[in-house]
Design a protein around this motif. Structure first.
Motif, PDB file in Angstrom:
ATOM      1  N   SER A  70      -0.443  -4.129   8.295  1.00 57.91           N
ATOM      2  CA  SER A  70      -0.155  -4.253   6.866  1.00 57.91           C
ATOM      3  C   SER A  70      -0.991  -3.280   6.043  1.00 57.91           C
ATOM      4  O   SER A  70      -0.684  -3.006   4.892  1.00 57.91           O
ATOM      5  N   SER A  71      -2.049  -2.734   6.631  1.00 54.61           N
ATOM      6  CA  SER A  71      -2.859  -1.806   5.844  1.00 54.61           C
ATOM      7  C   SER A  71      -2.727  -0.357   6.311  1.00 54.61           C
ATOM      8  O   SER A  71      -3.505   0.490   5.883  1.00 54.61           O
ATOM      9  N   SER A  72      -1.754  -0.065   7.199  1.00 54.79           N
ATOM     10  CA  SER A  72      -1.628   1.353   7.564  1.00 54.79           C
ATOM     11  C   SER A  72      -0.767   2.077   6.548  1.00 54.79           C
ATOM     12  O   SER A  72       0.447   2.055   6.630  1.00 54.79           O
ATOM     13  N   TYR A  73      -1.407   2.629   5.581  1.00 52.80           N
ATOM     14  CA  TYR A  73      -0.656   3.393   4.586  1.00 52.80           C
ATOM     15  C   TYR A  73      -0.951   4.887   4.684  1.00 52.80           C
ATOM     16  O   TYR A  73      -0.164   5.694   4.237  1.00 52.80           O
ATOM     17  N   GLU A  74      -2.061   5.249   5.330  1.00 56.41           N
ATOM     18  CA  GLU A  74      -2.401   6.673   5.459  1.00 56.41           C
ATOM     19  C   GLU A  74      -1.300   7.441   6.191  1.00 56.41           C
ATOM     20  O   GLU A  74      -0.987   8.583   5.871  1.00 56.41           O
TER      21      GLU A  74
ATOM     22  N   SER B  95      -2.929   2.322  -0.884  1.00 59.07           N
ATOM     23  CA  SER B  95      -2.909   0.889  -0.616  1.00 59.07           C
ATOM     24  C   SER B  95      -2.179   0.155  -1.731  1.00 59.07           C
ATOM     25  O   SER B  95      -2.322   0.463  -2.911  1.00 59.07           O
ATOM     26  N   ARG B  96      -1.360  -0.788  -1.316  1.00 58.09           N
ATOM     27  CA  ARG B  96      -0.575  -1.545  -2.304  1.00 58.09           C
ATOM     28  C   ARG B  96      -1.481  -2.266  -3.285  1.00 58.09           C
ATOM     29  O   ARG B  96      -1.155  -2.423  -4.458  1.00 58.09           O
ATOM     30  N   LYS B  97      -2.635  -2.692  -2.779  1.00 59.29           N
ATOM     31  CA  LYS B  97      -3.567  -3.403  -3.658  1.00 59.29           C
ATOM     32  C   LYS B  97      -4.016  -2.505  -4.802  1.00 59.29           C
ATOM     33  O   LYS B  97      -4.121  -2.938  -5.940  1.00 59.29           O
ATOM     34  N   LYS B  98      -4.243  -1.246  -4.468  1.00 62.29           N
ATOM     35  CA  LYS B  98      -4.692  -0.308  -5.510  1.00 62.29           C
ATOM     36  C   LYS B  98      -3.581  -0.074  -6.526  1.00 62.29           C
ATOM     37  O   LYS B  98      -3.828  -0.003  -7.728  1.00 62.29           O
ATOM     38  N   GLU B 225       0.178  -7.157  -0.085  1.00 62.49           N
ATOM     39  CA  GLU B 225       0.327  -6.539   1.231  1.00 62.49           C
ATOM     40  C   GLU B 225       1.036  -7.447   2.224  1.00 62.49           C
ATOM     41  O   GLU B 225       1.580  -6.991   3.221  1.00 62.49           O
TER      42      GLU B 225
END
Lengths: 307, 229
Positions: A70-74, B95-98, B225
């Motif tokens: 869910s946090s792989s955005y790079e 990041s979606r949070k940002k 997220e």
């Protein structure tokens, strides 16, 4: 890295209903992967999972040898996409939309926007607000946006929707160019076979959320070329006649009663005549034109499943 | 983060709202002027003292800008979900949070700044008018003036928190009108409370609501997220 995009047992349920089930996709680096299936087969859901917009219920997506979380955005920096239909900030102009896109992608190259618009033939509309664009123009702009940052992977969901035949042809050339000249890997979905078969290196066929076939086009072509099938009681003699008297070398003896001739310039009647004259009994002779379309229709309408 | 905020401002052309803010302030001046003159005509005392005047000012100002903020909130958050342009935003290597935080910060900072500067401006105006035309009975002490500045900060902070509460209803319904209507409802609720209570009890209610708003904002940032689009 053998595969640039790979999914392992990818499954997605919506309200308890499996929309995508147990899909194992393998996309090689640099190829054009055609994603074929009827509407509602789950193509978009799979692409959304690859773009990390929705999370799989089970299974995983592996891109650049890295499992999506869910946090792989790079990773998204190296990917361009159109999912479903391209969405823009309608009140902004074409150029403004692309500028915004580049800013968010962290890509700074003023010329890139111009050349991307050039590639999709939208140069003259660059200052026009997107709300005045036709569906086809939006589709073009969507492609321009997806490619402007020169991503390594391009995910295009039904990219030729709303395009005229001329545009479809242009896009076909564009996709091939992107693959050849820029080494981009393209994953293109469509429900129209004719469009996919001309550009794809590999085709994945999806039906009811299941990947029922994943095969390279070369292999399909090999399996599905047109040929003349001949049944006889004496293949040995028949083969000799075909080779010597008809000077055809492009044929294959399948079993002790069947021969396939891949040379289609000669009329089947001609072959039959020569064989009969040489004393070979011909049980049957007919031309098989098992086109790709038949092949895929057979696949999609039931028939073969690989699980 | 600053860059993300700037991009949001550019994307939605938020700069053009300065006209709205200016217009609202002009409206406040007219409103206060009307209250003053109408009461004068009926030979009543319009404002008993500076505190009363500044309470009315802050109520009207925060009500207005909380509703104003809900319009921006609808545009920045709710409409992006409704138009699915949030899909596009979430395909960016950010990041979606940002992304979500940037949007909520804009709404909060907008509310805080507009409420703060408008109340300060109007309080200042009343003070100057009193010094020049003696519109209030008695004089305004420096202490009262300083108090009013402190109160302005408090009220601006409360309004900033409050401005996020409509996010809850708006996101549930994915509807901009629901967002704006809920902010109007919220404003009506809080101002009807403020008519009958002392400043301190009003502040308790406002601060609790502000905290509620901040919690709602925090939750939506945290969940962004995990939620599918």
């Amino acid at each position: 890295m053998t595969y640039i995009i790979q999914t392992n047992h990818l499954t997605k349920d919506f309200q308890g209903k499996a929309v995508v089930s147990n899909v194992n996709l393998h996309v090689k680096k640099g190829e054009i992967y055609g994603f074929l299936g009827p509407n509602g087969a789950g193509k978009t859901s799979i692409m959304r999972m690859i773009m990390n917009l929705i999370k799989p219920t089970s299974g995983e997506v592996v891109i650049f040898d890295e499992k999506l979380t869910s946090s792989s955005y790079e990773i998204l920096k190296r990917m361009g996409s159109i999912i479903e239909y391209p969405i823009f900030y309608d009140q902004l102009t074409a150029v403004e939309n692309l500028e915004l896109h580049c800013e968010y992608m962290g890509y700074y190259n003023k010329n890139a926007i111009k050349s991307a618009l050039d590639l999709v033939k939208l140069k003259e509309y660059e200052g026009k607000a997107v709300k005045d664009f036709s569906l086809g123009m939006k589709q073009r702009l969507g492609v321009a946006r997806a490619i402007v940052t020169k991503p390594e992977i391009l995910i295009l969901d039904e990219p030729i929707n709303g395009l005229d035949p001329e545009g479809i042809k242009e896009f076909r050339n564009l996709f091939q160019m992107l693959s050849k000249d820029y080494g981009m890997t393209l994953l293109i979905s469509s429900h129209i076979l004719g469009e996919i078969e001309q550009i794809a290196n590999t085709i994945g066929v999806i039906k009811n959320g299941k990947l029922i076939e994943e095969v390279s086009m070369d292999q399909i072509r090999l399996q599905n070329t047109e040929y003349i099938e001949l049944k006889t009681n004496d293949v040995k003699k028949a083969a000799f006649v075909i080779n010597e008297n008809l000077s055809i070398s492009n044929f294959k003896v399948l079993d002790d009663s069947t021969i396939r001739i891949y040379n289609l310039e000669i009329h089947p009647g001609e072959i039959a005549k020569k064989l009969v004259l040489s004393g070979v009994l011909v049980e049957s002779i007919n031309k098989k034109d098992n086109t790709l379309e038949d092949y895929f229709l057979k696949l999609i309408n039931g028939g073969v499943t690989h699980d | 983060m600053i860059k993300l905020i700037n991009l949001e401002i550019k994307k939605f052309k938020l700069i053009k709202y300065w006209k709205g803010v200016l217009g609202a302030n002009l409206g406040f001046v007219i409103f206060i002027g009307m209250v003053y003159f109408l009461n004068k005509v009926e030979e009543e005392i319009p404002f008993e003292n500076f505190e009363m005047a500044s309470t009315i000012i802050s109520a009207v100002v925060s009500a207005t800008f909380i509703i104003f903020a809900s319009v921006i909130l609808a545009k920045l958050v709710i409409d992006e979900y409704k138009n699915k342009s949030i899909d596009l935003m979430f395909t960016y290597p950010i990041s979606r949070k940002k992304i979500m935080s940037a949007k909520l910060i804009i709404v909060m900072v907008f509310t805080f700044m507009t409420v703060l500067f408008s109340t300060l401006f109007l309080n200042g105006l009343v003070y100057i008018m009193d010094v020049t035309f003696d519109i209030l009975p008695g004089d305004i002490s420096i202490q009262e003036l300083i108090n009013s500045v402190w109160k302005s900060f408090f009220i601006a902070f409360a309004a900033a928190g409050l401005s996020l509460i409509p996010l809850l209803i708006g996101m549930l319904r994915k509807s901009s009108s629901a967002t704006i209507v809920s902010s109007i409802f919220l404003v009506t609720l809080t101002s009807s409370v403020s008519n009958n209570f002392t400043f301190s009890s009003v502040m308790t209610v406002s601060i609790s609501l502000a905290l509620l708003g901040i919690i709602i904002g925090w939750l939506s940032i945290r969940n962004v997220e995990k939620t599918d689009l």
